[in-house]
Design a protein around this motif. Structure first.
Motif, PDB file in Angstrom:
ATOM      1  N   PHE A  36      69.640  32.515  -2.546  1.00 61.55           N
ATOM      2  CA  PHE A  36      68.302  33.090  -2.403  1.00 61.55           C
ATOM      3  C   PHE A  36      67.453  32.268  -1.450  1.00 61.55           C
ATOM      4  O   PHE A  36      66.718  32.839  -0.611  1.00 61.55           O
ATOM      5  CB  PHE A  36      67.631  33.152  -3.781  1.00 61.55           C
ATOM      6  N   ASP A  37      67.528  30.936  -1.548  1.00 61.70           N
ATOM      7  CA  ASP A  37      66.735  30.093  -0.644  1.00 61.70           C
ATOM      8  C   ASP A  37      67.141  30.356   0.810  1.00 61.70           C
ATOM      9  O   ASP A  37      66.274  30.432   1.710  1.00 61.70           O
ATOM     10  CB  ASP A  37      66.927  28.615  -0.998  1.00 61.70           C
ATOM     11  N   LEU A  47      66.027  32.791   6.154  1.00 58.99           N
ATOM     12  CA  LEU A  47      66.486  33.655   7.234  1.00 58.99           C
ATOM     13  C   LEU A  47      65.580  34.863   7.401  1.00 58.99           C
ATOM     14  O   LEU A  47      65.340  35.328   8.531  1.00 58.99           O
ATOM     15  CB  LEU A  47      67.920  34.116   6.957  1.00 58.99           C
ATOM     16  N   LEU A  48      65.063  35.409   6.282  1.00 56.74           N
ATOM     17  CA  LEU A  48      64.166  36.558   6.386  1.00 56.74           C
ATOM     18  C   LEU A  48      62.877  36.173   7.082  1.00 56.74           C
ATOM     19  O   LEU A  48      62.338  36.945   7.904  1.00 56.74           O
ATOM     20  CB  LEU A  48      63.881  37.113   4.989  1.00 56.74           C
ATOM     21  N   ALA A  49      62.387  34.956   6.818  1.00 56.80           N
ATOM     22  CA  ALA A  49      61.154  34.511   7.475  1.00 56.80           C
ATOM     23  C   ALA A  49      61.361  34.338   8.978  1.00 56.80           C
ATOM     24  O   ALA A  49      60.433  34.547   9.783  1.00 56.80           O
ATOM     25  CB  ALA A  49      60.664  33.213   6.838  1.00 56.80           C
ATOM     26  N   ARG A  68      66.083  42.874   4.906  1.00 59.22           N
ATOM     27  CA  ARG A  68      65.399  42.928   3.612  1.00 59.22           C
ATOM     28  C   ARG A  68      66.387  43.262   2.494  1.00 59.22           C
ATOM     29  O   ARG A  68      66.241  42.780   1.364  1.00 59.22           O
ATOM     30  CB  ARG A  68      64.305  43.993   3.686  1.00 59.22           C
ATOM     31  N   VAL A  69      67.407  44.050   2.800  1.00 59.06           N
ATOM     32  CA  VAL A  69      68.395  44.413   1.789  1.00 59.06           C
ATOM     33  C   VAL A  69      69.132  43.177   1.281  1.00 59.06           C
ATOM     34  O   VAL A  69      69.318  42.987   0.075  1.00 59.06           O
ATOM     35  CB  VAL A  69      69.385  45.441   2.361  1.00 59.06           C
ATOM     36  N   ASN A  70      69.549  42.294   2.207  1.00 64.83           N
ATOM     37  CA  ASN A  70      70.234  41.067   1.783  1.00 64.83           C
ATOM     38  C   ASN A  70      69.321  40.173   0.953  1.00 64.83           C
ATOM     39  O   ASN A  70      69.754  39.545  -0.023  1.00 64.83           O
ATOM     40  CB  ASN A  70      70.748  40.308   3.010  1.00 64.83           C
ATOM     41  N   TYR A  71      68.072  40.147   1.339  1.00 59.79           N
ATOM     42  CA  TYR A  71      67.102  39.344   0.580  1.00 59.79           C
ATOM     43  C   TYR A  71      66.936  39.890  -0.834  1.00 59.79           C
ATOM     44  O   TYR A  71      66.912  39.134  -1.815  1.00 59.79           O
ATOM     45  CB  TYR A  71      65.771  39.313   1.319  1.00 59.79           C
ATOM     46  N   ASP A  72      66.816  41.224  -0.966  1.00 60.13           N
ATOM     47  CA  ASP A  72      66.659  41.825  -2.290  1.00 60.13           C
ATOM     48  C   ASP A  72      67.897  41.595  -3.156  1.00 60.13           C
ATOM     49  O   ASP A  72      67.784  41.350  -4.362  1.00 60.13           O
ATOM     50  CB  ASP A  72      66.400  43.322  -2.144  1.00 60.13           C
ATOM     51  N   GLN A  73      69.070  41.662  -2.551  1.00 57.76           N
ATOM     52  CA  GLN A  73      70.287  41.396  -3.316  1.00 57.76           C
ATOM     53  C   GLN A  73      70.336  39.954  -3.801  1.00 57.76           C
ATOM     54  O   GLN A  73      70.770  39.680  -4.936  1.00 57.76           O
ATOM     55  CB  GLN A  73      71.506  41.713  -2.453  1.00 57.76           C
ATOM     56  N   ALA A  74      69.912  39.013  -2.968  1.00 56.90           N
ATOM     57  CA  ALA A  74      69.877  37.612  -3.393  1.00 56.90           C
ATOM     58  C   ALA A  74      68.871  37.399  -4.527  1.00 56.90           C
ATOM     59  O   ALA A  74      69.112  36.621  -5.463  1.00 56.90           O
ATOM     60  CB  ALA A  74      69.536  36.721  -2.207  1.00 56.90           C
ATOM     61  N   THR A  75      67.744  38.112  -4.439  1.00 57.24           N
ATOM     62  CA  THR A  75      66.741  38.005  -5.514  1.00 57.24           C
ATOM     63  C   THR A  75      67.296  38.514  -6.838  1.00 57.24           C
ATOM     64  O   THR A  75      67.131  37.885  -7.897  1.00 57.24           O
ATOM     65  CB  THR A  75      65.475  38.796  -5.137  1.00 57.24           C
TER      66      THR A  75
END
Length: 361
Positions: free
Chosen positions: A122-123, A128-130, A136-143
């Motif tokens: 997640f970190d 990477l998103l910043a 955003r999809v990869n970020y949501d999956q990590a969350t």
């Protein structure tokens, strides 16, 4: 001639029958005088104490048991032993519970490893998103993965807590100071959850327990004070008041159990000791008559009253305060000086002529 002879015979027989019938009617109408025994009503003062034999019990007595089933490997309790809070007095075989604990500890370690991995992922996705290098999809999956890993850690820790509790449940500890009054199964037996292992009398107070008849409640004062003494040593005494009354009579003895809370009982009044309880009765005027005088009329207790002038009897309902072995205490219905039939009551009817036994009249 034959006709006249028949008429003469009839005229001779009919008067004889009429005379016999008159004789029987006279015999039937003759009053029957019943022999009876009587007593003259007199009032007396009731204030004698009532005494009952009982025993000393703990005011607060509990049964100690395990919360889980298992094989008992140790039971150190003995009747009469004094115990202290936190003292371990019995143990169950704990091998299965220890295995469950190890399994729960391993599950917590595995869940924490997955949580660490999910957090690191997640970190990275957050960084990477910043910078615009991930979606955003990869970020949501990590969350979601991090939240799932955290939930798994919480569940594993809850199971670990349950496993710790199960291990602790294999030891039976005392929660208050007291004396052991009964011991249940011994080492080696398989026991069920809730089965009594030891019975503990806590040292909060002591009761004197008595089995009393129902008349105790009808004749006792509103708030009686009971004096209790040891049977084998009357000099050892204590005082108390009725703390609890049994809601139902014993089906065999028809007596009620009462518990008298003792105030500062001496140490000599040990648990199980036999005691005598005495209750002072209020000094009130009462009327006592022999129990044989009591009968029933209109579904109520009654007695036969003698009229001295006419030597006849009449029945009267009375209110009974209490029944004793040979006497009946009457609260209402009789007055001083009245004469009551005490023997022969079953053969009487209202207006019956009577004759006193021992009298020529």
């Amino acid at each position: 001639m034959a006709r006249y002879r028949t008429i003469i015979i009839i005229l001779t027989i009919v008067p004889a029958f009429l005379l016999a019938a008159c004789g029987r009617e006279s015999a039937e109408t003759a009053p029957v005088v019943r022999p009876v025994r009587t007593v003259t009503v007199a009032k007396s003062i009731a204030g004698a104490p009532l005494s009952f034999t009982g025993r000393i019990e703990a005011e607060d007595e509990v049964a100690l048991a395990f919360r889980i089933s298992g094989r008992l490997i140790e039971n150190n309790g003995k009747t009469g032993d004094r115990v202290q809070p936190g003292q371990v007095i019995a143990r169950l075989e704990s091998q299965n519970e220890l295995n469950t604990l190890r399994q729960a500890q391993a599950a917590v370690a595995a869940a924490q490893g997955q949580l660490t991995q999910a957090r690191n992922h997640f970190d990275r996705q957050q960084t990477l998103l910043a910078q615009g290098w991930t979606t955003r999809v990869n970020y949501d999956q990590a969350t979601q993965a991090q939240q799932t890993a955290q939930s798994q850690v919480d569940a594993a820790e809850a199971q670990l807590k349950t496993a710790h509790d199960l291990v602790s449940f294999t030891e039976l500890k005392v929660d208050a100071p007291g004396v052991i009054t009964a011991v249940g199964p011994g080492a080696g037996e398989v026991v069920q959850a809730g089965q009594m292992i030891l019975r503990l009398a806590r040292q909060d107070g002591r009761d004197a327990v008595f089995d009393v008849p129902a008349q105790f409640f009808r004749s006792a004062p509103s708030d009686p004070q009971i004096s209790v003494s040891l049977t084998d040593d009357p000099a050892v005494t204590a005082h108390g008041r009725v703390r609890q009354v049994g809601a139902q009579a014993d089906p065999v003895t028809r007596t009620f159990e009462i518990k008298v809370g003792l105030t500062n009982p001496p140490s000599a009044m040990r648990l199980g000791a036999t005691v005598v309880g005495r209750m002072e009765m209020d000094a009130v005027p009462i009327i006592e008559i022999p129990a044989s005088a009591l009968t029933r009329a209109n579904q109520q207790p009654a007695v036969w009253i003698v009229d001295p002038a006419s030597r006849t009897v009449s029945i009267r309902n009375v209110d009974v305060l209490r029944f004793e072995q040979a006497q009946v205490v009457v609260s209402q219905g009789l007055d001083t000086g009245e004469v009551v039939v005490t023997a022969g009551v079953q053969a009487l009817h209202p207006g019956q002529k009577i004759r006193l036994l021992g009298s020529e009249q």
